[in-house]
Design a protein around this motif. Sequence first.
Motif, PDB file in Angstrom:
ATOM      1  N   HIS A   6       7.116 -46.065  29.608  1.00 16.52           N
ATOM      2  CA  HIS A   6       5.903 -45.479  30.192  1.00 16.52           C
ATOM      3  C   HIS A   6       5.488 -44.254  29.394  1.00 16.52           C
ATOM      4  N   HIS A   8       1.716 -42.297  27.485  1.00 18.11           N
ATOM      5  CA  HIS A   8       0.258 -42.279  27.329  1.00 18.11           C
ATOM      6  C   HIS A   8      -0.031 -41.791  25.920  1.00 18.11           C
ATOM      7  N   GLU A  91      -1.445 -47.712  34.714  1.00 15.89           N
ATOM      8  CA  GLU A  91      -0.720 -47.312  35.883  1.00 15.89           C
ATOM      9  C   GLU A  91      -1.658 -47.269  37.060  1.00 15.89           C
ATOM     10  N   HIS A 149       7.089 -46.036  38.744  1.00 19.79           N
ATOM     11  CA  HIS A 149       7.085 -45.077  37.639  1.00 19.79           C
ATOM     12  C   HIS A 149       7.385 -43.666  38.149  1.00 19.79           C
ATOM     13  N   ASP A 198       6.822 -40.685  30.118  1.00 17.33           N
ATOM     14  CA  ASP A 198       5.529 -40.251  30.649  1.00 17.33           C
ATOM     15  C   ASP A 198       4.854 -39.267  29.696  1.00 17.33           C
TER      16      ASP A 198
HETATM   17 NI    NI Z   1       1.882 -41.920  33.547  1.00 15.46          NI
END
Ligand code: NI
Length: 249
Positions: A6, A8, A91, A149, A198
């Motif tokens: 996970h 970005h 997400e 998550h 994350d």
């Molecule tokens: Ni996220």
Amino acid sequence: MFTDTHCHIYEEYYPNIKEVLANASASNVTRFLNNGCDPKSNQEVLNLITKYPHMYGALGIHPESASNYQEEDLTALEKNITHPKVIAIGEIGLDYHYTKENKPAQIALFETQLKLAEKYHLPVIIHSRDATQDTIETLKKYSVTGVIHSFSGSFETAQIYLKMGFSLGINGVITFKNSNLKDVIKNIPLENLLLETDSPYLTPEPFRGTPNEPKHILEIAQFVANLKNISLEELSKITNENIKRIFDI
Ligand code: NI
């Protein structure tokens, strides 16, 4: 070899994505699941997974966009989820931390995307903040599984998600000195855990305060390996088996 399940990775956060991925590879973090959260980042995820062989994508509209997305954004989402490297819907979820006022809109957007997950047989990547009860009740209405998550709930909440067939995404929060998460995760089977950063958020100790990158999976992995009293190799093997089972990569 580890996978960041996970992150970005968008150009607005990382001007040199190639370098970020190379730095990760140098730390044995060799695969990336890049999560979109709105129409713009979903398009960027699609571009990047086409460009980088070890990057996979999840497309979704985050609850923070529940009040400002267009119907056509969902049409575009549905059109693109059959891309061979789109392996999940995410997400998506519920976030009551900043506002509960648009609860019905959040739940409606969440349910629309859960229906897509059912229709296309894709796992989901769930964001749930200050919304555990509604998240559980909404998920129970659909025949979906996937990952919770950034899990940071209680042992009891963890048990509920595991019984529903979900795995828990563990990130830098577990390394924070004020976090109780380690006591919860100690008692959760490794077969139900995935490692994630994350990025660019939630940088693990001892790098807290700097922007996060997928390479920091290594600090999270080391922390979990110590907590579980196993080797990094064993943790890598088990978490990659979990990824294979959930995402089929
Ligand atoms: Ni996220």
